[in-house]
Structure formats: structure tokens, C-alpha cells
Enzyme design. Structure first.
Site, PDB file in Angstrom:
ATOM      1  CB  CYS A 224      -0.938   0.007   1.202  1.00 14.76           C
ATOM      2  SG  CYS A 224      -0.064   0.041   2.771  1.00 14.76           S
TER       3      CYS A 224
ATOM      4  CB  CYS B 235      -3.037  -0.235   9.616  1.00 15.48           C
ATOM      5  SG  CYS B 235      -3.793  -0.031   7.994  1.00 15.48           S
TER       6      CYS B 235
HETATM    7 FE1  FES Z   1      -1.522  -0.236   4.326  1.00 11.05          FE
HETATM    8 FE2  FES Z   1      -2.753   1.309   6.055  1.00 11.05          FE
HETATM    9  S1  FES Z   1      -3.504   0.610   4.108  1.00 11.05           S
HETATM   10  S2  FES Z   1      -0.813   0.451   6.280  1.00 11.05           S
END
Ligand code: FES
Length: 122
Positions: free
Chosen positions: A33, A102
Site C-alpha cells: 500500500c 496497519c
Molecule cells: Fe496499508 Fe494502512 S492501508 S498500512
């Protein structure tokens, strides 16, 4: 979609920003991400006395960084080293399944900071 605790951390994130007199700064990036979290810790007599974080990331990673800095205050480095992504998720009540990583981002930044502390001691 987000828990009340996540929303609360988003509304008032704790310990945002660099810590000028940090003992160590750990950094972690999620390659998928692209979120990036820097975690600053100040350690005195093996106890974490201050924390800070900087984030380029999604709302749950902001909440994870905020919750982790709050949890770390007053912990020994050994206690901090024992923390897991589940502990961060638990502190946030819950995260959507596709955002559970996360919490791992925050813990990876913590592990990086603790590794830096260990290197500095040697
Ligand atoms: Fe990957 Fe938050 S979407 S760390």
C-alpha cells in the site's frame, strides 16, 4: 466501518510529530500500500518516557501509530519488544480485515526503533 476507538484516534491523534530528543527513530513501510510510519522513542533508564510518530498513510495507520505511542508510555524496552500487531488492533477495538496490516506497520516501526537502540548500546 471503523470502531469508535479508531475514530477517536483520528479525531485527536496522540503524540504526532518528530521527537527532537529521541533516543531512536524506527521506520517501516508497507510495500503493497506504500504507507510509511516513523516512530520516535525517548528512553531513560530503560523506560520509554516519550514517543512521537509521523505517518504518510491511511486513516487506520494513523490510528495505529497514535494508539501505539499511547501504549508505549512508561513501558520498559523489553515490554515494548513483546508487543504484537494484535495488541495494537485490540487497543483500537478492531480494524477492518483489509486494514489489519496497519497494526503491523506500527509494530514494524517499533521493532526498527528498538533495534536501533540495541545497536547504539553495543
Ligand atoms: Fe496499508 Fe494502512 S492501508 S498500512
Amino acid at each position: 466501518m471503523y470502531s469508535a476507538k479508531v475514530l477517536e484516534h483520528l479525531e485527536s491523534p496522540r503524540n504526532v510529530g518528530a521527537l527532537p530528543d529521541a533516543s531512536a527513530c524506527g521506520e517501516a513501510t508497507n510495500p503493497v500500500c506504500g504507507d510509511l510510519l516513523k516512530l520516535y522513542v525517548k528512553v531513560e533508564n530503560d523506560v520509554i518516557t516519550a514517543t512521537g510518530f509521523q505517518i504518510e498513510g491511511c486513516p487506520p495507520s494513523i490510528a495505529a501509530g497514535s494508539a501505539l505511542t499511547e501504549m508505549l508510555a512508561g513501558m520498559t524496552t523489553a515490554e515494548a519488544a513483546a508487543l504484537t500487531p494484535n495488541d495494537v488492533t485490540h487497543a483500537l477495538e478492531s480494524l477492518p480485515r483489509n486494514k489489519e496490516h496497519c497494526s503491523l506497520l506500527a509494530i514494524d516501526a517499533l521493532r526498527s526503533a528498538l533495534a536501533q537502540l540495541r545497536r547504539d548500546v553495543v
